[in-house]
Design a protein around this motif. Structure first.
Motif, PDB file in Angstrom:
ATOM      1  N   GLU A  89       0.825  -1.198   0.000  1.00  0.00           N
ATOM      2  CA  GLU A  89       0.000   0.000   0.000  1.00  0.00           C
ATOM      3  C   GLU A  89       0.871   1.264   0.000  1.00  0.00           C
ATOM      4  O   GLU A  89       0.474   2.306  -0.519  1.00  0.00           O
ATOM      5  CB  GLU A  89      -0.844  -0.071   1.279  1.00  0.00           C
ATOM      6  CG  GLU A  89      -2.076   0.773   1.306  1.00  0.00           C
ATOM      7  CD  GLU A  89      -3.023   0.545   0.150  1.00  0.00           C
ATOM      8  OE1 GLU A  89      -3.220  -0.608  -0.288  1.00  0.00           O
ATOM      9  OE2 GLU A  89      -3.561   1.556  -0.338  1.00  0.00           O
ATOM     10  N   SER A  90       2.081   1.133   0.547  1.00  0.00           N
ATOM     11  CA  SER A  90       2.912   2.332   0.717  1.00  0.00           C
ATOM     12  C   SER A  90       3.232   3.010  -0.621  1.00  0.00           C
ATOM     13  O   SER A  90       3.463   4.218  -0.668  1.00  0.00           O
ATOM     14  CB  SER A  90       4.209   1.961   1.444  1.00  0.00           C
ATOM     15  OG  SER A  90       4.838   0.906   0.758  1.00  0.00           O
ATOM     16  N   VAL A  91       3.215   2.231  -1.721  1.00  0.00           N
ATOM     17  CA  VAL A  91       3.484   2.840  -3.038  1.00  0.00           C
ATOM     18  C   VAL A  91       2.399   3.878  -3.352  1.00  0.00           C
ATOM     19  O   VAL A  91       2.679   4.983  -3.822  1.00  0.00           O
ATOM     20  CB  VAL A  91       3.513   1.756  -4.141  1.00  0.00           C
ATOM     21  CG1 VAL A  91       3.645   2.376  -5.514  1.00  0.00           C
ATOM     22  CG2 VAL A  91       4.649   0.785  -3.885  1.00  0.00           C
ATOM     23  N   VAL A 112       0.532   5.451  -1.184  1.00  0.00           N
ATOM     24  CA  VAL A 112       0.601   6.563  -0.223  1.00  0.00           C
ATOM     25  C   VAL A 112       1.679   7.551  -0.656  1.00  0.00           C
ATOM     26  O   VAL A 112       1.438   8.760  -0.745  1.00  0.00           O
ATOM     27  CB  VAL A 112       0.889   6.020   1.207  1.00  0.00           C
ATOM     28  CG1 VAL A 112       1.026   7.166   2.204  1.00  0.00           C
ATOM     29  CG2 VAL A 112      -0.215   5.054   1.626  1.00  0.00           C
ATOM     30  N   ALA A 113       2.863   7.009  -1.005  1.00  0.00           N
ATOM     31  CA  ALA A 113       3.968   7.895  -1.396  1.00  0.00           C
ATOM     32  C   ALA A 113       3.628   8.637  -2.687  1.00  0.00           C
ATOM     33  O   ALA A 113       3.899   9.838  -2.810  1.00  0.00           O
ATOM     34  CB  ALA A 113       5.242   7.076  -1.567  1.00  0.00           C
ATOM     35  N   ALA A 114       3.020   7.927  -3.641  1.00  0.00           N
ATOM     36  CA  ALA A 114       2.707   8.561  -4.934  1.00  0.00           C
ATOM     37  C   ALA A 114       1.650   9.641  -4.746  1.00  0.00           C
ATOM     38  O   ALA A 114       1.683  10.677  -5.410  1.00  0.00           O
ATOM     39  CB  ALA A 114       2.230   7.517  -5.936  1.00  0.00           C
ATOM     40  N   GLU A 115       0.730   9.417  -3.840  1.00  0.00           N
ATOM     41  CA  GLU A 115      -0.312  10.414  -3.622  1.00  0.00           C
ATOM     42  C   GLU A 115       0.265  11.654  -2.937  1.00  0.00           C
ATOM     43  O   GLU A 115      -0.085  12.775  -3.269  1.00  0.00           O
ATOM     44  CB  GLU A 115      -1.427   9.817  -2.772  1.00  0.00           C
ATOM     45  CG  GLU A 115      -2.634  10.723  -2.796  1.00  0.00           C
ATOM     46  CD  GLU A 115      -3.848  10.105  -2.153  1.00  0.00           C
ATOM     47  OE1 GLU A 115      -3.902   8.860  -2.029  1.00  0.00           O
ATOM     48  OE2 GLU A 115      -4.726  10.875  -1.754  1.00  0.00           O
ATOM     49  N   ARG A 116       1.178  11.413  -2.024  1.00  0.00           N
ATOM     50  CA  ARG A 116       1.782  12.538  -1.312  1.00  0.00           C
ATOM     51  C   ARG A 116       2.554  13.418  -2.291  1.00  0.00           C
ATOM     52  O   ARG A 116       2.484  14.623  -2.257  1.00  0.00           O
ATOM     53  CB  ARG A 116       2.725  11.994  -0.230  1.00  0.00           C
ATOM     54  CG  ARG A 116       2.983  13.017   0.854  1.00  0.00           C
ATOM     55  CD  ARG A 116       3.846  12.448   1.970  1.00  0.00           C
ATOM     56  NE  ARG A 116       3.307  11.280   2.612  1.00  0.00           N
ATOM     57  CZ  ARG A 116       4.019  10.168   2.877  1.00  0.00           C
ATOM     58  NH1 ARG A 116       5.281  10.075   2.537  1.00  0.00           N
ATOM     59  NH2 ARG A 116       3.467   9.137   3.477  1.00  0.00           N
ATOM     60  N   PRO A 118      -1.854  -6.046  -9.703  1.00  0.00           N
ATOM     61  CA  PRO A 118      -1.983  -7.489  -9.493  1.00  0.00           C
ATOM     62  C   PRO A 118      -1.461  -8.001  -8.150  1.00  0.00           C
ATOM     63  O   PRO A 118      -1.963  -8.985  -7.638  1.00  0.00           O
ATOM     64  CB  PRO A 118      -1.172  -8.101 -10.641  1.00  0.00           C
ATOM     65  CG  PRO A 118      -0.300  -7.013 -11.139  1.00  0.00           C
ATOM     66  CD  PRO A 118      -1.019  -5.734 -10.873  1.00  0.00           C
ATOM     67  N   GLY A 119      -0.473  -7.284  -7.584  1.00  0.00           N
ATOM     68  CA  GLY A 119       0.069  -7.756  -6.313  1.00  0.00           C
ATOM     69  C   GLY A 119      -0.589  -7.122  -5.102  1.00  0.00           C
ATOM     70  O   GLY A 119      -0.292  -7.481  -3.972  1.00  0.00           O
ATOM     71  N   VAL A 120      -1.481  -6.144  -5.354  1.00  0.00           N
ATOM     72  CA  VAL A 120      -2.114  -5.433  -4.244  1.00  0.00           C
ATOM     73  C   VAL A 120      -3.615  -5.722  -4.183  1.00  0.00           C
ATOM     74  O   VAL A 120      -4.167  -6.022  -3.123  1.00  0.00           O
ATOM     75  CB  VAL A 120      -1.890  -3.893  -4.360  1.00  0.00           C
ATOM     76  CG1 VAL A 120      -2.464  -3.167  -3.153  1.00  0.00           C
ATOM     77  CG2 VAL A 120      -0.425  -3.572  -4.532  1.00  0.00           C
ATOM     78  N   GLY A 121      -4.273  -5.651  -5.348  1.00  0.00           N
ATOM     79  CA  GLY A 121      -5.705  -5.871  -5.401  1.00  0.00           C
ATOM     80  C   GLY A 121      -6.450  -4.671  -4.838  1.00  0.00           C
ATOM     81  O   GLY A 121      -5.867  -3.602  -4.714  1.00  0.00           O
ATOM     82  N   VAL A 166      -7.376   3.912  -8.692  1.00  0.00           N
ATOM     83  CA  VAL A 166      -6.675   4.862  -9.556  1.00  0.00           C
ATOM     84  C   VAL A 166      -5.185   4.530  -9.516  1.00  0.00           C
ATOM     85  O   VAL A 166      -4.640   4.194  -8.464  1.00  0.00           O
ATOM     86  CB  VAL A 166      -6.919   6.303  -9.067  1.00  0.00           C
ATOM     87  CG1 VAL A 166      -6.250   7.302 -10.000  1.00  0.00           C
ATOM     88  CG2 VAL A 166      -8.406   6.585  -8.990  1.00  0.00           C
ATOM     89  N   PHE A 167      -4.544   4.614 -10.656  1.00  0.00           N
ATOM     90  CA  PHE A 167      -3.112   4.288 -10.758  1.00  0.00           C
ATOM     91  C   PHE A 167      -2.302   5.247  -9.874  1.00  0.00           C
ATOM     92  O   PHE A 167      -2.608   6.440  -9.809  1.00  0.00           O
ATOM     93  CB  PHE A 167      -2.670   4.402 -12.228  1.00  0.00           C
ATOM     94  CG  PHE A 167      -1.331   3.808 -12.494  1.00  0.00           C
ATOM     95  CD1 PHE A 167      -1.207   2.459 -12.760  1.00  0.00           C
ATOM     96  CD2 PHE A 167      -0.180   4.588 -12.441  1.00  0.00           C
ATOM     97  CE1 PHE A 167       0.038   1.896 -12.989  1.00  0.00           C
ATOM     98  CE2 PHE A 167       1.068   4.036 -12.667  1.00  0.00           C
ATOM     99  CZ  PHE A 167       1.178   2.682 -12.939  1.00  0.00           C
TER     100      PHE A 167
END
Ligand code: PRX
Length: 634
Positions: free
Chosen positions: A25-27, A29-33, A420-423, A433-434
């Motif tokens: 999930e952290s990907v 969070v970081a991308a949104e920040r 695919p690895g997070v769902g 959303v990507f």
């Protein structure tokens, strides 16, 4: 199409999740920040001749990504991978439609050599950076070589779907002023030899095309006098070819899409941002790894074939299956055999194809184990729950991650899809959303909708790096997509969002229809019908179809003597076989407003079997009785 908005969600298998590039999930969070930092980090994975000065700039007239950066797409697809040790790895595994013909494999090194030869030949023919080159080729290796060769020398390619009729070819060449056309003498489709020579001869009339290069597809062996043989051209060329250093914002390719008015919108994509998104979205969505064998069934004539049929898999260094023919020819399970025989582990197709597989499958499908599949995904139109479950259970064997990827020609790459690895994966929902992309759903007043409330889908600046950068020679048309100082982009789809962040695409907000996932303008088809003499009025609407998603239905007021067959033939000739209507209704009158406009919305409701329509807007409500009767009689 019946749909049960089931709350059931599915999660990736432990194995897929463990091995995926992205499983945390952290990907998100970081991308949104910090979306710019996210994309900048991804851009580091490409080879740049010169690094960008600024990752993103937004002005009142547009925006730019990776400003000042220099790179080349063909270098990134080929040399970058060869330097990383993938030279002998198969880049392309081409499967001809006839089963008795040989499969052709090209390693990354061989693909580079052929690309270089052809790029040199194009240069010798006078093609320079910025020149527009038309590619009207079927799914044969030369199509990929041609695209990469254009990329190498900075020529701008415009690929035209080989099943489009000569009229469509002609208009697309005119709108983009292409000066060279690469084509072939033909190809195989469902066992038939499809001849392209005649279509090309008619299609280049009145255009700027000065040279035609023709690939000899084995067994056809025809060429027109004055045309140049593709194979002949390569013979004397060197397999070394210097790459053109492209600015990040230089024009990369043009792809004309259907606009609601029946016009073509030549959408422009640029070099840097598109490459970053193609690389990143492939890695995140399809989870491309070195040993993967991937198959995208989309044709290169559409954006899916560009981004996920050619550029993204090559940038990610995987082996791509490239298939020439019909998925269900010569036997209904051909597609399943291709997956099994080639050890495909990532499969990308359309909901229409899935519905066809399901309808034709029978018991035989259970004999295919599909052991390798880790990601199976669809694109182009909504997938209904039934088809989704069948795909998940019979093809994914309840182990593969099932993705419903949402995006557009305009966005260049996927903007909504679970990873695919997070769902999670939820039937009929496109997903999350990507990372690094900001979307919103707005109501009629332009405010945010509540959760579960349907509204118009928009994307906010900085959008995504692969976002279109213009409409060729039509600045005004480009700006029409945006609002608020070019900071809000309208995707023209209706959608809603659930509390868990999953987005469901409800359908188009305009008059475009998706036939088998292909975007078509009803006006373009209407124009084809109206070109027949004896047609007084015509209206075309989409009707739900259990196989193709939507099919066109024609209403005409015509002089006596005009037949359904004539109308269908004219559509196929002018637009192509994909636009073939499922029904032609001859009517005495069409419903019109007081100002004389045909009310297609009412026709749309009637063909879907809705009884209650608002007749107050009509000047001739009596016209509906005859139409209702015709539809009922069907
Ligand atoms: O309406 C949406 C639909 O296809 C449109 C874009 O069409 P095109 O530019 O031809 O690109 C198709 C391949 C990317 C969208 O505006 N669409 C695309 N994917 C989905 C979809 N509708 C529902 N679900 C999807 N996954």
């Amino acid at each position: 199409m019946k749909q049960d908005f089931s709350r059931k969600v599915y999660w990736p298998s432990k194995k897929v999740s463990r091995e995926a590039w992205v499983n945390r999930e952290s990907v998100y969070v970081a991308a949104e920040r910090n979306p710019l930092k996210f994309w900048e980090g991804q851009a580091e994975n490409l080879a740049w001749f010169k690094k960008w000065r600024k990752v993103f700039v937004q002005g009142p007239n547009g925006f730019k990504w990776f400003v000042g950066g220099k790179l080349n797409m063909s270098y990134n697809c080929l040399e970058r991978n060869i330097s990383a040790g993938l030279g002998n790895k198969v880049a392309l595994r081409w499967i001809p439609e006839p089963k008795n013909e040989k499969i052709v494999e090209l390693s990354y090194r061989e693909l580079l050599e052929k690309t270089n030869r052809f790029a040199n030949a194009l240069r010798r023919l006078g093609v320079k950076k910025g020149d527009v080159v038309g590619i009207y080729l079927p799914m044969i290796p030369e199509a990929v070589i041609s695209m990469l060769a254009c990329a190498r020398i900075g020529a701008v390619h415009i690929v035209i779907f080989s099943a489009f009729a000569s009229d469509g070819l002609n208009q697309r060449l005119k709108v983009t002023r292409a000066k060279v056309l690469i084509t072939s003498d033909g190809y195989y489709r469902k066992g038939s030899k499809i001849d392209l020579i005649e279509k090309v001869s008619a299609g280049i009339e009145g255009t700027n095309i000065k040279k035609v290069i023709c690939v000899g597809r084995q067994g056809f062996g025809r060429n027109r006098r004055g045309w140049i043989s593709f194979e002949g051209l390569l013979k004397n060329e060197s397999d070394m070819c210097e790459v053109e250093e492209m600015d990040s914002e230089d024009l990369f390719f043009i792809l004309p899409e259907s606009g609601t008015g029946g016009e073509f919108i030549p959408i422009m994509h640029t070099c840097g941002g598109y490459a970053v998104q193609a690389l990143t979205s492939g890695r995140f969505v399809f989870d491309f790894h070195e040993g993967d064998v991937y198959w995208c069934t989309g044709d290169i004539g559409w954006i899916t074939g560009h981004t996920y049929g050619v550029y993204s898999p090559l940038l990610n260094g995987v082996t791509s299956v490239f298939y020439e023919g019909a998925l269900n020819y010569p036997n209904k399970e051909r597609w399943a055999e291709i997956i099994e025989e080639n050890h495909v582990n990532i499969f990308y197709t359309s909901p229409t194809a899935v519905r066809m597989f399901e309808q034709e499958a029978g018991r035989k499908i259970d004999s295919f184990l599909f052991k390798n599949l880790k990601v199976i995904a669809t694109v182009g139109e909504p997938i209904d729950e039934y088809a989704w479950k069948w795909f998940f259970e019979k093809i994914g064997k309840k182990k593969a991650s099932v993705l419903d990827t949402y995006w557009q020609t305009e966005t260049g790459g996927v903007v909504i899809s679970s990873l695919p690895g997070v769902g999670p994966f939820r039937p009929t929902f496109a997903g999350r959303v990507f990372p690094g992309v900001k979307v919103g759903i707005l109501n009629e007043r332009g405010g945010r909708t509540k959760l579960n409330e349907t509204g118009k889908l928009v994307m906010f600046s900085p959008f995504c790096p692969g976002m279109m950068r213009g409409v060729y020679r039509d600045e005004k048309r480009y700006r029409r997509y945006f609002a608020k100082g070019m900071k809000v982009y309208s995707l023209d789809d209706l959608a809603f969002k659930c509390p868990d962040g999953m987005i469901k695409i409800v359908g188009r907000a305009d008059d475009l229809i998706k036939i088998s996932g292909h975007r078509m303008s009803t006006v373009e088809i209407e124009n084809a019908v109206s070109s027949l003499s004896g047609i007084e009025e015509c209206a075309i609407v989409g009707r739900s179809d259990t196989l193709k998603g939507t099919v066109p239905v024609v209403f005409v007021k015509a002089k006596s003597g005009i037949t359904e067959e004539q109308i269908v033939r004219r559509i196929v000739e002018k637009v192509g076989p994909i636009a073939k209507p499922s029904r032609v209704y001859f009517v005495e009158d069409l419903p019109k407003t007081k100002s004389g406009k045909i009310v297609r919305g009412i026709l749309r409701k009637l063909v879907e079997g809705e009884e209650a329509v608002d007749v107050d807007v009509l000047s001739n409500p009596e016209s509906l009785a005859g139409i209702r009767k015709l539809i009922k009689e069907d």
